[in-house]
Motif scaffolding. Structure first.
Motif, PDB file in Angstrom:
ATOM      1  N   SER A 105       0.851  -1.259   0.024  1.00 41.40           N
ATOM      2  CA  SER A 105      -0.090  -0.016  -0.113  1.00 41.40           C
ATOM      3  C   SER A 105       0.648   1.158  -0.058  1.00 41.40           C
ATOM      4  CB  SER A 105      -0.835   0.205   1.095  1.00 41.40           C
ATOM      5  OG  SER A 105      -1.438   1.133   1.456  1.00 41.40           O
ATOM      6  N   PRO A 106       0.463   2.294  -0.743  1.00 41.20           N
ATOM      7  CA  PRO A 106       1.294   3.545  -0.975  1.00 41.20           C
ATOM      8  C   PRO A 106       0.678   4.350   0.312  1.00 41.20           C
ATOM      9  CG  PRO A 106      -0.417   3.307  -2.586  1.00 41.20           C
ATOM     10  CD  PRO A 106      -0.298   1.961  -1.919  1.00 41.20           C
ATOM     11  N   HIS A 107      -0.417   4.063   0.717  1.00 35.70           N
ATOM     12  CA  HIS A 107      -0.907   4.924   1.830  1.00 35.70           C
ATOM     13  C   HIS A 107      -0.006   5.252   2.960  1.00 35.70           C
ATOM     14  CE1 HIS A 107      -4.339   5.365  -0.777  1.00 35.70           C
ATOM     15  NE2 HIS A 107      -4.599   3.948  -0.713  1.00 35.70           N
ATOM     16  N   SER A 108       0.524   4.196   3.482  1.00 37.36           N
ATOM     17  CA  SER A 108       1.356   4.537   4.791  1.00 37.36           C
ATOM     18  C   SER A 108       2.771   3.903   4.308  1.00 37.36           C
ATOM     19  CB  SER A 108       0.923   3.606   5.948  1.00 37.36           C
ATOM     20  OG  SER A 108       1.018   2.359   5.645  1.00 37.36           O
ATOM     21  N   PRO A 109       3.978   4.907   4.351  1.00 37.97           N
ATOM     22  CA  PRO A 109       5.101   4.436   3.945  1.00 37.97           C
ATOM     23  C   PRO A 109       5.829   3.664   4.965  1.00 37.97           C
ATOM     24  CG  PRO A 109       5.265   6.785   4.612  1.00 37.97           C
ATOM     25  CD  PRO A 109       3.804   6.116   4.451  1.00 37.97           C
ATOM     26  N   LEU A 110       6.710   2.788   4.551  1.00 32.91           N
ATOM     27  CA  LEU A 110       7.408   2.111   5.237  1.00 32.91           C
ATOM     28  C   LEU A 110       8.539   2.466   6.065  1.00 32.91           C
ATOM     29  CD1 LEU A 110       7.920  -1.382   6.372  1.00 32.91           C
ATOM     30  CD2 LEU A 110       9.651  -1.426   4.140  1.00 32.91           C
ATOM     31  N   ARG A 111       8.686   2.485   7.214  1.00 36.70           N
ATOM     32  CA  ARG A 111       9.864   3.057   7.909  1.00 36.70           C
ATOM     33  C   ARG A 111      10.832   2.221   7.690  1.00 36.70           C
ATOM     34  NH1 ARG A 111      11.845   1.452  12.772  1.00 36.70           N
ATOM     35  NH2 ARG A 111      10.182   0.356  13.224  1.00 36.70           N
ATOM     36  N   LYS A 112      11.893   3.078   7.139  1.00 35.52           N
ATOM     37  CA  LYS A 112      13.311   2.189   6.751  1.00 35.52           C
ATOM     38  C   LYS A 112      14.338   2.342   7.936  1.00 35.52           C
ATOM     39  CE  LYS A 112      13.173   1.292   2.164  1.00 35.52           C
ATOM     40  NZ  LYS A 112      13.756  -0.055   1.945  1.00 35.52           N
ATOM     41  N   VAL A 113      14.847   1.380   8.116  1.00 35.07           N
ATOM     42  CA  VAL A 113      15.870   1.000   9.558  1.00 35.07           C
ATOM     43  C   VAL A 113      17.057   1.364   8.826  1.00 35.07           C
ATOM     44  CG1 VAL A 113      16.618  -0.654  11.009  1.00 35.07           C
ATOM     45  CG2 VAL A 113      14.372  -0.543  10.539  1.00 35.07           C
ATOM     46  N   SER A 114      17.282   1.192   7.653  1.00 30.63           N
ATOM     47  CA  SER A 114      18.725   1.384   7.320  1.00 30.63           C
ATOM     48  C   SER A 114      18.517   1.449   5.449  1.00 30.63           C
ATOM     49  CB  SER A 114      19.757   0.264   7.346  1.00 30.63           C
ATOM     50  OG  SER A 114      19.438  -0.834   6.614  1.00 30.63           O
ATOM     51  N   VAL A 115      19.799   2.128   4.976  1.00 34.59           N
ATOM     52  CA  VAL A 115      19.758   2.174   3.671  1.00 34.59           C
ATOM     53  C   VAL A 115      19.357   1.101   2.850  1.00 34.59           C
ATOM     54  CG1 VAL A 115      21.110   3.031   1.586  1.00 34.59           C
ATOM     55  CG2 VAL A 115      21.256   4.223   3.959  1.00 34.59           C
ATOM     56  N   ASP A 116      19.944  -0.347   3.574  1.00 32.20           N
ATOM     57  CA  ASP A 116      19.786  -1.298   2.608  1.00 32.20           C
ATOM     58  C   ASP A 116      18.567  -2.103   3.141  1.00 32.20           C
ATOM     59  OD1 ASP A 116      22.319  -0.859   1.730  1.00 32.20           O
ATOM     60  OD2 ASP A 116      23.322  -1.789   3.304  1.00 32.20           O
ATOM     61  N   SER A 117      17.663  -1.708   3.969  1.00 32.01           N
ATOM     62  CA  SER A 117      16.471  -2.302   4.415  1.00 32.01           C
ATOM     63  C   SER A 117      15.391  -2.512   3.315  1.00 32.01           C
ATOM     64  CB  SER A 117      15.597  -1.557   5.522  1.00 32.01           C
ATOM     65  OG  SER A 117      16.237  -1.321   6.643  1.00 32.01           O
ATOM     66  N   PRO A 118      14.937  -3.931   3.401  1.00 35.31           N
ATOM     67  CA  PRO A 118      14.310  -4.462   1.955  1.00 35.31           C
ATOM     68  C   PRO A 118      12.792  -3.550   2.080  1.00 35.31           C
ATOM     69  CG  PRO A 118      14.287  -5.921   3.595  1.00 35.31           C
ATOM     70  CD  PRO A 118      15.420  -4.922   4.232  1.00 35.31           C
ATOM     71  N   SER A 119      12.114  -3.638   0.849  1.00 38.63           N
ATOM     72  CA  SER A 119      11.003  -3.018   0.989  1.00 38.63           C
ATOM     73  C   SER A 119       9.707  -4.152   1.259  1.00 38.63           C
ATOM     74  CB  SER A 119      10.681  -2.284  -0.388  1.00 38.63           C
ATOM     75  OG  SER A 119      10.750  -2.922  -1.566  1.00 38.63           O
ATOM     76  N   MET A 120      10.353  -5.283   0.982  1.00 40.07           N
ATOM     77  CA  MET A 120       9.327  -6.339   1.147  1.00 40.07           C
ATOM     78  C   MET A 120       9.917  -7.405   1.953  1.00 40.07           C
ATOM     79  SD  MET A 120       6.204  -6.237  -0.002  1.00 40.07           S
ATOM     80  CE  MET A 120       5.440  -7.697  -0.273  1.00 40.07           C
ATOM     81  N   PRO A 121       9.319  -8.241   2.817  1.00 41.59           N
ATOM     82  CA  PRO A 121      10.119  -9.465   3.798  1.00 41.59           C
ATOM     83  C   PRO A 121      10.421 -10.480   2.823  1.00 41.59           C
ATOM     84  CG  PRO A 121       7.939  -9.040   4.345  1.00 41.59           C
ATOM     85  CD  PRO A 121       7.982  -8.091   3.244  1.00 41.59           C
ATOM     86  N   MET A 122      11.368 -11.178   2.805  1.00 42.19           N
ATOM     87  CA  MET A 122      11.660 -12.601   2.255  1.00 42.19           C
ATOM     88  C   MET A 122      10.686 -13.331   2.827  1.00 42.19           C
ATOM     89  SD  MET A 122      15.758 -12.729   1.644  1.00 42.19           S
ATOM     90  CE  MET A 122      16.283 -12.568   3.376  1.00 42.19           C
ATOM     91  N   TYR A 123      10.735 -14.581   2.206  1.00 43.54           N
ATOM     92  CA  TYR A 123       9.654 -15.787   2.326  1.00 43.54           C
ATOM     93  C   TYR A 123       9.271 -15.857   3.840  1.00 43.54           C
ATOM     94  CZ  TYR A 123       7.614 -20.387   1.717  1.00 43.54           C
ATOM     95  OH  TYR A 123       6.684 -21.230   1.622  1.00 43.54           O
ATOM     96  N   PHE A 124      10.305 -16.374   4.571  1.00 51.79           N
ATOM     97  CA  PHE A 124      10.115 -16.692   5.750  1.00 51.79           C
ATOM     98  C   PHE A 124       9.690 -15.572   6.805  1.00 51.79           C
ATOM     99  CE2 PHE A 124      11.112 -17.437  10.361  1.00 51.79           C
ATOM    100  CZ  PHE A 124      10.429 -18.392  10.617  1.00 51.79           C
ATOM    101  N   ARG A 125      10.008 -14.447   6.587  1.00 50.67           N
ATOM    102  CA  ARG A 125       9.821 -13.338   7.222  1.00 50.67           C
ATOM    103  C   ARG A 125       8.280 -12.946   6.900  1.00 50.67           C
ATOM    104  NH1 ARG A 125      14.337  -8.719   7.191  1.00 50.67           N
ATOM    105  NH2 ARG A 125      13.722  -8.206   9.436  1.00 50.67           N
ATOM    106  N   PHE A 126       8.107 -12.903   5.644  1.00 50.24           N
ATOM    107  CA  PHE A 126       6.551 -12.695   5.059  1.00 50.24           C
ATOM    108  C   PHE A 126       5.537 -13.752   5.949  1.00 50.24           C
ATOM    109  CE2 PHE A 126       2.899 -13.386   2.779  1.00 50.24           C
ATOM    110  CZ  PHE A 126       2.388 -12.161   2.414  1.00 50.24           C
ATOM    111  N   LEU A 127       5.780 -15.145   5.933  1.00 51.45           N
ATOM    112  CA  LEU A 127       5.164 -16.092   6.521  1.00 51.45           C
ATOM    113  C   LEU A 127       5.256 -15.702   8.213  1.00 51.45           C
ATOM    114  CD1 LEU A 127       5.932 -19.282   4.709  1.00 51.45           C
ATOM    115  CD2 LEU A 127       3.654 -17.921   4.162  1.00 51.45           C
ATOM    116  N   THR A 128       6.146 -15.417   8.556  1.00 48.32           N
ATOM    117  CA  THR A 128       6.043 -15.049  10.186  1.00 48.32           C
ATOM    118  C   THR A 128       5.045 -13.903  10.285  1.00 48.32           C
ATOM    119  OG1 THR A 128       8.198 -15.773  10.329  1.00 48.32           O
ATOM    120  CG2 THR A 128       7.299 -14.338  12.134  1.00 48.32           C
ATOM    121  N   LEU A 129       5.085 -12.867   9.370  1.00 49.69           N
ATOM    122  CA  LEU A 129       4.466 -11.940   9.884  1.00 49.69           C
ATOM    123  C   LEU A 129       2.865 -11.946   9.353  1.00 49.69           C
ATOM    124  CD1 LEU A 129       4.463  -8.489   9.746  1.00 49.69           C
ATOM    125  CD2 LEU A 129       4.787  -8.410   7.321  1.00 49.69           C
TER     126      LEU A 129
END
Length: 197
Positions: A105-129
């Motif tokens: 969603s473009p309505h609430s921007p993702l808070r970036k932790v670092s310059v290299d922070s991903p914009s989407m979680p990888m597979y396991f992290r997505f399933l945990t979320l």
């Protein structure tokens, strides 16, 4: 996995509309280890199921028990269970797209932790979320969460107030991310332990 892993996961959690504090409602039982963590989670689920049946027999409200484990054997839905059953295909699709759409969603921007922070979680992290989202939406009474890799930087470790933390047997595993000695590996696994738990 590094020191940014948990803050990044917190940002993903916020992006889909949940706070870390919300996870306290789940009464998380958190299990790490090299061998036996899946079995420990299954035993815990079985014990809680027996308690739930006893409560039902006494005319009390039975427990709603969530389980997040990996890997799956046949279908990915096996990773997210409620009362001993994988969530239905319909519920899996519903919670998958609620999570995915909120992340995109473009309505609430993702808070970036670092310059290299991903914009989407990888597979396991997505399933945990998605598991945390599912358990919150389904209002489970307890959520048994199996660590994926290690513990300290694992996405399941976002929970701050689990009711129980358990570590199954330790051994040499995932040396590329956890270290080459049992002491280094133990440090990662012990990362799930919280004060006063």
């Amino acid at each position: 996995m590094n020191q940014h892993s948990i803050p990044e996961f917190c940002a993903f959690l916020e992006k889909i509309g949940h706070s870390v504090k919300d996870l306290d409602k789940l009464n998380v039982i958190h299990v790490a280890g090299t061998k036996g963590k899946g079995s420990t989670c299954a035993f815990t689920q079985s014990i809680l199921t027996q308690l739930s049946e006893q409560r039902r027999a006494e005319g009390k409200q039975p427990l709603k028990i969530g389980l997040f484990t990996s890997p799956h054997l046949i279908q990915v839905r096996e990773r997210i269970q409620i009362n001993g059953q994988p969530i239905s295909q319909l519920d899996f699709a519903k919670y998958f797209y609620e999570t995915f759409d909120a992340l995109r969603s473009p309505h609430s921007p993702l808070r970036k932790v670092s310059v290299d922070s991903p914009s989407m979680p990888m597979y396991f992290r997505f399933l945990t979320l998605m598991a945390y989202h599912t358990f919150l939406r389904e209002q489970v009474d307890v959520a048994i969460m199996e660590v994926g890799v290690g513990g300290e930087y694992d996405s399941t470790n976002v929970v701050q107030q689990p009711v129980v933390c358990g570590i199954a047997s330790l051994g040499i595993d995932h040396q590329n991310s956890l270290g080459s000695t049992i002491e280094e590996i133990a440090w990662h696994k012990a990362g799930i332990i919280k004060p006063k738990v």
